[in-house]
Design a protein around this motif. Structure first.
Motif, PDB file in Angstrom:
ATOM      1  N   LEU A  12       0.813  -1.217   0.000  1.00  0.00           N
ATOM      2  CA  LEU A  12       0.000   0.000   0.000  1.00  0.00           C
ATOM      3  C   LEU A  12       0.846   1.268   0.000  1.00  0.00           C
ATOM      4  CD1 LEU A  12      -2.576  -1.100   2.740  1.00  0.00           C
ATOM      5  CD2 LEU A  12      -2.917  -1.132   0.269  1.00  0.00           C
ATOM      6  N   GLY A  13       2.180   1.104   0.062  1.00  0.00           N
ATOM      7  CA  GLY A  13       3.028   2.294   0.140  1.00  0.00           C
ATOM      8  C   GLY A  13       2.868   2.982   1.478  1.00  0.00           C
ATOM      9  N   ASP A  14       2.939   4.302   1.468  1.00  0.00           N
ATOM     10  CA  ASP A  14       2.926   5.028   2.745  1.00  0.00           C
ATOM     11  C   ASP A  14       1.580   5.703   3.017  1.00  0.00           C
ATOM     12  OD1 ASP A  14       3.078   6.811   0.706  1.00  0.00           O
ATOM     13  OD2 ASP A  14       4.599   8.106   1.619  1.00  0.00           O
ATOM     14  N   VAL A  15       0.501   5.066   2.596  1.00  0.00           N
ATOM     15  CA  VAL A  15      -0.807   5.691   2.815  1.00  0.00           C
ATOM     16  C   VAL A  15      -1.199   5.657   4.294  1.00  0.00           C
ATOM     17  CG1 VAL A  15      -1.616   5.120   0.487  1.00  0.00           C
ATOM     18  CG2 VAL A  15      -2.134   3.568   2.386  1.00  0.00           C
ATOM     19  N   ASP A  16      -2.023   6.645   4.675  1.00  0.00           N
ATOM     20  CA  ASP A  16      -2.515   6.721   6.052  1.00  0.00           C
ATOM     21  C   ASP A  16      -3.868   6.033   6.204  1.00  0.00           C
ATOM     22  OD1 ASP A  16      -0.393   8.547   7.008  1.00  0.00           O
ATOM     23  OD2 ASP A  16      -1.292   9.927   5.558  1.00  0.00           O
ATOM     24  N   ALA A  17      -4.547   5.863   5.068  1.00  0.00           N
ATOM     25  CA  ALA A  17      -5.877   5.234   5.101  1.00  0.00           C
ATOM     26  C   ALA A  17      -6.156   4.628   3.729  1.00  0.00           C
ATOM     27  CB  ALA A  17      -6.950   6.272   5.434  1.00  0.00           C
ATOM     28  N   VAL A  18      -7.084   3.681   3.711  1.00  0.00           N
ATOM     29  CA  VAL A  18      -7.442   3.010   2.448  1.00  0.00           C
ATOM     30  C   VAL A  18      -8.949   3.100   2.245  1.00  0.00           C
ATOM     31  CG1 VAL A  18      -7.523   0.772   1.252  1.00  0.00           C
ATOM     32  CG2 VAL A  18      -5.514   1.392   2.591  1.00  0.00           C
TER      33      VAL A  18
END
Lengths: 212, 86
Positions: A40-46
Motif C-alpha cells: 500500500l506504500g505510505d498511505v494513512d488510510a485506504v
C-alpha cells in the motif's frame, strides 16, 4: 502533514475518481492503487470505492476479495489502519471477513439510485468521530445489493459493541435493523452502502450533503 | 492415479433468509394462470470436473472451494453432487 488516502481500483470499480476528488476537497491527498499491487506504500488510510469489481461475478465482492492487494489491505486493517468500504467496497469487506454479515439483493428487486437520510448511531468509528449520535445526513445510494443481512447473534454483537455506524431513516432496501453502515470492533474498518464521496464532487449538481 | 469426477454444486439461500427474487416469481405465476405454487426459491448451479484420487478426496476439495469461494456461508447453503466423469 497531508493525510494520504489510497483508493483501490479493481477492474470494474467506477467511483474511484469521486473518492480521490472528495479526499482532495477536504484537504487530504487521494492516490489510486491498482488491485494487482501487493503493498500500500505510505498511505494513512485506504478506501475501497464503489463499482462492480470483477463484474460482480459469482457474488458481489467474491472475486475482489482475492485480488493481490487485499492481503496488504487485511494486514493494514488488522494493524489498526483506517479502511473504509463504500457500496461495492462494503460488499468486498464483508466477503473478506473484515466486517461481519453480507449484502444481498434489495427488497423489491429495484436498483436504487436516490438520496437517503442516514442517522449517525456511533461515534466509535474512524469515519464518524467528528459527528454526533443522532446527526442526520443526506447521502445518495446507488446499489442493487445493499440489503444487509446477518444472524441474530451477529446483530446482537453489533449492538453490544456499538458497531452500527449508520441507519436509514426510511429503510429503502430491506436491510436488517435499517443498517446502512457498520464497523469492526476496533472501529478502524467501516463499510457503508451510501456514497459520501458523491456529494463532494463537482459532478454532483445539487449540493446534497446536508444536515436535514 | 487420478480419476475425473463430474461435480454439481447447487447454491441456495439459507432457510429463513428472504428471497426477493423467489417472491417476485411466486407473485408473477398466478397472473400467468399457474395457481397453487408456493415456496419459490432461486439459487444458482455450478458444474465442473475435478481430478482426484478418489471420491472422498474430490468431495473434500469441493467442500473447501465452497467454504472459501463458491458460496457465502453467511447467507447461502450448498448441496454437492459427485459422480465419476462420463
Amino acid at each position: 502533514m497531508t493525510t494520504k488516502v489510497g483508493v483501490v481500483v479493481f477492474p470494474g470499480s467506477n467511483c474511484e475518481q469521486d473518492v480521490v476528488e472528495a479526499v482532495n476537497t477536504v484537504g487530504g491527498s487521494g492516490e489510486l492503487l491498482w488491485h494487482k499491487d501487493t503493498c500500500l506504500g505510505d498511505v494513512d488510510a485506504v478506501v475501497l470505492p464503489g463499482g462492480f469489481a470483477h463484474g460482480d461475478y459469482l457474488r458481489t465482492g467474491a472475486m475482489a476479495r482475492f485480488s493481490p492487494i487485499m492481503g496488504a489491505v487485511e494486514r493494514f486493517a488488522r494493524d489498526g489502519g483506517p479502511v473504509v468500504g463504500i457500496c461495492n467496497g462494503f460488499q468486498i469487506l464483508t466477503e473478506a471477513q473484515l466486517l461481519p454479515g453480507a449484502l444481498y439483493k434489495n427488497r423489491g428487486l429495484k436498483f436504487l439510485c436516490q438520496p437517503a437520510v442516514l442517522r449517525v448511531e456511533s461515534m466509535d468509528s474512524v469515519l464518524t468521530r467528528g459527528l454526533s449520535i443522532g446527526d442526520e445526513l443526506k447521502i445518495p445510494i446507488n446499489h442493487f445489493e445493499g440489503n444487509f443481512i446477518c444472524s441474530e447473534q451477529v446483530l446482537e454483537q453489533l449492538r453490544d459493541k456499538n458497531q452500527i455506524v449508520f441507519t436509514y431513516r426510511d429503510n429503502p432496501n430491506g436491510a436488517t435493523a435499517d443498517i446502512a453502515g457498520i464497523c469492526n470492533e476496533n472501529g478502524n474498518v467501516v463499510g457503508m452502502m451510501p456514497s459520501p464521496s458523491v456529494p463532494l464532487t463537482r459532478y454532483w449538481v445539487a449540493p446534497t450533503v446536508l444536515y436535514c | 492415479m487420478s480419476t475425473a469426477f463430474d461435480v454439481a454444486v447447487e447454491v441456495s439461500l439459507r432457510d429463513g433468509i428472504a428471497d426477493p427474487e423467489g417472491l417476485t416469481i411466486e407473485r408473477a405465476l398466478p397472473a400467468l394462470g399457474f395457481s397453487g405454487v408456493s415456496g419459490v426459491r432461486v439459487g444458482k448451479s455450478l458444474r465442473f470436473v475435478v481430478e482426484a484420487s478418489d471420491e472422498d478426496e474430490a468431495r473434500t476439495q469441493v467442500e473447501a472451494m465452497c467454504e472459501r469461494f463458491l458460496a457465502n456461508p453467511v447467507i447461502e447453503d450448498v448441496d454437492i453432487s459427485l459422480s465419476p466423469a462420463s
